[in-house]
Each structure stands twice: as structure tokens, then as C-alpha cells.
Write a protein that holds these residues in place. Structure first.
Motif, PDB file in Angstrom:
ATOM      1  N   ALA A 228       6.028   5.520 -15.848  1.00 64.62           N
ATOM      2  CA  ALA A 228       4.612   5.887 -15.953  1.00 64.62           C
ATOM      3  C   ALA A 228       3.734   4.695 -16.276  1.00 64.62           C
ATOM      4  O   ALA A 228       2.557   4.655 -15.902  1.00 64.62           O
ATOM      5  CB  ALA A 228       4.432   6.978 -17.012  1.00 64.62           C
ATOM      6  N   THR A 229       4.297   3.685 -16.955  1.00 65.45           N
ATOM      7  CA  THR A 229       3.490   2.535 -17.352  1.00 65.45           C
ATOM      8  C   THR A 229       3.689   1.333 -16.440  1.00 65.45           C
ATOM      9  O   THR A 229       2.778   0.533 -16.268  1.00 65.45           O
ATOM     10  CB  THR A 229       3.811   2.124 -18.805  1.00 65.45           C
ATOM     11  OG1 THR A 229       5.215   1.873 -18.935  1.00 65.45           O
ATOM     12  CG2 THR A 229       3.418   3.234 -19.768  1.00 65.45           C
ATOM     13  N   VAL A 230       4.871   1.189 -15.822  1.00 69.43           N
ATOM     14  CA  VAL A 230       5.124   0.009 -14.988  1.00 69.43           C
ATOM     15  C   VAL A 230       4.891   0.278 -13.509  1.00 69.43           C
ATOM     16  O   VAL A 230       4.800  -0.665 -12.708  1.00 69.43           O
ATOM     17  CB  VAL A 230       6.565  -0.521 -15.190  1.00 69.43           C
ATOM     18  CG1 VAL A 230       6.793  -0.895 -16.634  1.00 69.43           C
ATOM     19  CG2 VAL A 230       7.607   0.504 -14.731  1.00 69.43           C
ATOM     20  N   GLY A 231       4.790   1.551 -13.115  1.00 62.08           N
ATOM     21  CA  GLY A 231       4.612   1.873 -11.708  1.00 62.08           C
ATOM     22  C   GLY A 231       3.162   1.787 -11.264  1.00 62.08           C
ATOM     23  O   GLY A 231       2.247   2.028 -12.048  1.00 62.08           O
ATOM     24  N   LYS A 241       3.384   7.838  -4.185  1.00 65.77           N
ATOM     25  CA  LYS A 241       4.558   7.455  -4.964  1.00 65.77           C
ATOM     26  C   LYS A 241       4.158   6.451  -6.042  1.00 65.77           C
ATOM     27  O   LYS A 241       3.093   5.829  -5.984  1.00 65.77           O
ATOM     28  CB  LYS A 241       5.608   6.805  -4.054  1.00 65.77           C
ATOM     29  CG  LYS A 241       6.134   7.689  -2.932  1.00 65.77           C
ATOM     30  CD  LYS A 241       6.997   8.814  -3.457  1.00 65.77           C
ATOM     31  CE  LYS A 241       7.617   9.625  -2.333  1.00 65.77           C
ATOM     32  NZ  LYS A 241       8.698   8.924  -1.618  1.00 65.77           N
ATOM     33  N   LEU A 242       5.043   6.301  -7.042  1.00 62.77           N
ATOM     34  CA  LEU A 242       4.906   5.268  -8.052  1.00 62.77           C
ATOM     35  C   LEU A 242       5.843   4.122  -7.668  1.00 62.77           C
ATOM     36  O   LEU A 242       7.067   4.291  -7.639  1.00 62.77           O
ATOM     37  CB  LEU A 242       5.264   5.809  -9.439  1.00 62.77           C
ATOM     38  CG  LEU A 242       4.267   6.786 -10.060  1.00 62.77           C
ATOM     39  CD1 LEU A 242       4.848   7.401 -11.330  1.00 62.77           C
ATOM     40  CD2 LEU A 242       2.961   6.081 -10.376  1.00 62.77           C
ATOM     41  N   ALA A 243       5.265   2.976  -7.329  1.00 61.21           N
ATOM     42  CA  ALA A 243       6.056   1.823  -6.894  1.00 61.21           C
ATOM     43  C   ALA A 243       6.411   0.963  -8.098  1.00 61.21           C
ATOM     44  O   ALA A 243       5.528   0.541  -8.845  1.00 61.21           O
ATOM     45  CB  ALA A 243       5.281   1.015  -5.862  1.00 61.21           C
ATOM     46  N   VAL A 244       7.707   0.691  -8.288  1.00 61.16           N
ATOM     47  CA  VAL A 244       8.202  -0.108  -9.403  1.00 61.16           C
ATOM     48  C   VAL A 244       8.911  -1.335  -8.842  1.00 61.16           C
ATOM     49  O   VAL A 244       9.822  -1.220  -8.013  1.00 61.16           O
ATOM     50  CB  VAL A 244       9.181   0.700 -10.280  1.00 61.16           C
ATOM     51  CG1 VAL A 244       9.689  -0.154 -11.426  1.00 61.16           C
ATOM     52  CG2 VAL A 244       8.518   1.961 -10.804  1.00 61.16           C
ATOM     53  N   GLU A 245       8.486  -2.523  -9.256  1.00 58.18           N
ATOM     54  CA  GLU A 245       9.109  -3.751  -8.794  1.00 58.18           C
ATOM     55  C   GLU A 245      10.537  -3.866  -9.331  1.00 58.18           C
ATOM     56  O   GLU A 245      10.777  -3.658 -10.523  1.00 58.18           O
ATOM     57  CB  GLU A 245       8.291  -4.965  -9.242  1.00 58.18           C
ATOM     58  CG  GLU A 245       6.896  -5.045  -8.643  1.00 58.18           C
ATOM     59  CD  GLU A 245       6.899  -5.358  -7.160  1.00 58.18           C
ATOM     60  OE1 GLU A 245       7.911  -5.918  -6.680  1.00 58.18           O
ATOM     61  OE2 GLU A 245       5.899  -5.046  -6.486  1.00 58.18           O
ATOM     62  N   LEU A 246      11.470  -4.202  -8.436  1.00 58.79           N
ATOM     63  CA  LEU A 246      12.865  -4.351  -8.842  1.00 58.79           C
ATOM     64  C   LEU A 246      13.258  -5.808  -9.059  1.00 58.79           C
ATOM     65  O   LEU A 246      14.230  -6.096  -9.739  1.00 58.79           O
ATOM     66  CB  LEU A 246      13.792  -3.738  -7.778  1.00 58.79           C
ATOM     67  CG  LEU A 246      13.634  -2.224  -7.557  1.00 58.79           C
ATOM     68  CD1 LEU A 246      14.622  -1.757  -6.506  1.00 58.79           C
ATOM     69  CD2 LEU A 246      13.834  -1.463  -8.860  1.00 58.79           C
ATOM     70  N   GLY A 247      12.532  -6.746  -8.462  1.00 58.34           N
ATOM     71  CA  GLY A 247      12.837  -8.154  -8.662  1.00 58.34           C
ATOM     72  C   GLY A 247      13.990  -8.637  -7.800  1.00 58.34           C
ATOM     73  O   GLY A 247      14.610  -7.891  -7.046  1.00 58.34           O
ATOM     74  N   VAL A 248      14.298  -9.925  -7.908  1.00 60.11           N
ATOM     75  CA  VAL A 248      15.357 -10.537  -7.100  1.00 60.11           C
ATOM     76  C   VAL A 248      16.716 -10.103  -7.621  1.00 60.11           C
ATOM     77  O   VAL A 248      16.952 -10.048  -8.828  1.00 60.11           O
ATOM     78  CB  VAL A 248      15.252 -12.070  -7.165  1.00 60.11           C
ATOM     79  CG1 VAL A 248      16.381 -12.716  -6.357  1.00 60.11           C
ATOM     80  CG2 VAL A 248      13.895 -12.524  -6.632  1.00 60.11           C
TER      81      VAL A 248
END
Length: 332
Positions: A228-231, A241-248
């Protein structure tokens, strides 16, 4: 002009038909192992391209990408303009033939022409300012449309990997693919993708992923409150949708061994083996729009992935219940 629109810089094109724009901002990235050149008249757009595809710089020379494969080119021309609608601009994707894809909003337009190896987009400052929407609906779409014709067949599945081995979680929209991918990421496993992977057939089978983001439904917050806070809100396939970065992750090196796992729902979590024919049938039927553009190739890819059989994972209401079984399939 909103604060976001003020960030969208661009070099104006004098010609009213936007011919011969100044595309001074460029970068080259090995997206899915294929050299992709991005050109634009906007430093802002180049930043979006780097945000979306810069993860591929981690490939370096660690993967022997196909030798002699021609590069593809993506051009984005930004111009002053509005989308003529209140709120988020609708973006439509259409296929006029077996190769090209047209992307259109009320004020912007793009075409991906795989036979020429080029995509070009003419984008208003208004659409570009909606950063996650522009990234997902326009920039990523016209880039991946080119790569799909370079022996990178898209499969509607999440991919989770470890040590060069992958489990492809296949199922229709809403079956839990993205949720399991996010759970795997949070648990330290590699993620090839939350909803799509790409299969290379020649010279040998390889499954490519793109672990940029997990795009989750609002209901996911029940199990992962941090979403809820990072998306950030994004629209994918007409759904918010709520997009959340996954990183390398190490999954960028691709997987040379993969097994398919079909997802189902039930009162409790369970895992069962399935024969090869069941996997082939599941991958062949009920293919969602966008994954059905290459029917003959899709049939061959389904047989390749079926191998000696696969799995069915039945999910309970709590996705955490599935984690031990997911690790077991990976031999973790």
C-alpha cells in the motif's frame, strides 16, 4: 501545467507534421538479450526508458546473446499537447496485421513495425507526464512488440528461478501469478517476471524474464501491507494495479531449465504432478489476447516447455502457504 508536466522537457520540432525531430537523447540496452536502441527528443522520456529497461545493463557480457542479431530501434517524439479527457487517458492497442501493433490514445499514437525492427511514438506532454501509465501502456508495449519477433515468444506466466532453474506459474488473469511472484521476491528467490516470460528456442531453449515490477491487485494488501505504501498505481490491460519495483536480480541471466506449474484454487494448498499432455493442453487453450499473436510458434513453444511433464499447485486463501512447495519445485 501540473508539476508533473513541468518535468516533461522536450526539444520542439519545427515541422507541423513532426518530421525530422531532434532525437539527441539516446541509449542502447540489451533488452531480453537483444540490442535495443532508444532515441527521443526528451531527457524525461530517456529517464523513463532507463527506469523501465536499465535493469538489462546488468547483463554485461555474462550472457552470450545471439550473434549477428540486428538491433531494434524505439523512437519517442514528445510534443506539446493534451489528451482531451479528464483523468487518465485511455490507451488502445490494435493489431492491423500479423506483425504490426498500433497504440493510440486521444492525443498520442505509436506504431511497432517488427519487420522493419522499429517502433515510433508521438506522445503528448500530458500522457508522458503520467509516468507509470506512459511507461506500461506505451513505451513497454512498443518495445516488447518488436522483441517478440526476435525469437522471444511471450508466455502468460510468472517465472520464479534459482540456480538457472525456473518454475513457470501459468494460469488465467486473477489466478495468483503476480502475488506468488511478489512472495518469491520477498522470500529471496529470483523473479523472471510476474505475468510474462519470453521463450527463446534457438540455438537452445532459454526462458528470459524481466523482473522490473510486480503489478498487484488491491486485494494483495491483505497479505502484504507494505504494498500500500511502496506501490504506484498503473493501468495494465484496462485494470488498475499497484506496481511494485522488484529491482535487479540474478534472474537476468535467464533460465536454461524450466518446468511449468499450473495454478488452481482450493480450500487448502496442494501440489501434484501432471503428465506432459496435460501441460501442453493447458498452454495451448484459453490463451489470453496479446499472447495469441503467433499460434504456430505458440504450439511449438508449448511442446518445448512441457518436457517430461509439470505440476499443478492449488492455492489456499493465504499465498504464504504455497512458499514451501514453490521452493520444493526449485529444489531450494
Amino acid at each position: 501545467m501540473t508539476a508533473d508536466m513541468a518535468l516533461v522537457d522536450f526539444v520542439p520540432t519545427a515541422d507541423p507534421l513532426l518530421r525530422a525531430p531532434s532525437l539527441a537523447h539516446t541509449t542502447m540496452l540489451p533488452v531480453l538479450g537483444i540490442t535495443t536502441r532508444f532515441e527521443t527528443n526528451s531527457a524525461y522520456v530517456l529517464g523513463v526508458a532507463t527506469e523501465a529497461f536499465g535493469v538489462w545493463r546488468a547483463l554485461g557480457t555474462s550472457v552470450d546473446a545471439p550473434r549477428g542479431a540486428p538491433e531494434v530501434r524505439v523512437r519517442v517524439v514528445v510534443h506539446e499537447g493534451t489528451e482531451h479527457v479528464a483523468g487518465r487517458a485511455p490507451v488502445r492497442h490494435v493489431c492491423p496485421d500479423g506483425a504490426r501493433i498500433l497504440v493510440q490514445s486521444p492525443g498520442s499514437v505509436a506504431v511497432a513495425d517488427p519487420e522493419r525492427g522499429e517502433s515510433v511514438a508521438y506522445v503528448t506532454t500530458t500522457l508522458a507526464a503520467d509516468r507509470p501509465h506512459f511507461r506500461a501502456a506505451m513505451l513497454e508495449a512498443i518495445t516488447l512488440a518488436l522483441l517478440a519477433h526476435r525469437d522471444r515468444h511471450p508466455i502468460h506466466a510468472a517465472g520464479v528461478a534459482r540456480g538457472g532453474r525456473a518454475v513457470l506459474l501459468a494460469g488465467p488473469s486473477g489466478s495468483g501469478k503476480s502475488t506468488l511472484a511478489y512472495l518469491a521476491h520477498a522470500s529471496g528467490l529470483d523473479v523472471l517476471g510476474d505475468d510474462r516470460v519470453w521463450v527463446q528456442r534457438e540455438p537452445a531453449l532459454r526462458v528470459w524474464g524481466w523482473p522490473g515490477q510486480a503489478r498487484l491487485t488491491a486485494d494483495t494488501v491483505r497479505h502484504f501491507p507494505e504494498v500500500a505504501t511502496v506501490g504506484t498505481t498503473s493501468v495494465v490491460g484496462g485494470k488498475e494495479k499497484l506496481a511494485v519495483e522488484l529491482g535487479v536480480t540474478r534472474a537476468l541471466d535467464a533460465a536454461r531449465h524450466a518446468v511449468v506449474c499450473l495454478l488452481a484454487r482450493g480450500p487448502r494448498v496442494a501440489l501434484e504432478r501432471l503428465p506432459r499432455d496435460a501441460i501442453v493442453d493447458a498452454l495451448r487453450h484459453g490463451v489470453d489476447p496479446g499472447f495469441d499473436r503467433f499460434p504456430a510458434r505458440h504450439e511449438a513453444v508449448a511442446r518445448d516447455l512441457a518436457g517430461d511433464g509439470g505440476w499443478r499447485l492449488t492455492l489456499s486463501d493465504d499465498p504464504h502457504d504455497a512458499l514451501p512447495l514453490l521452493k520444493a519445485m526449485l529444489g531450494a
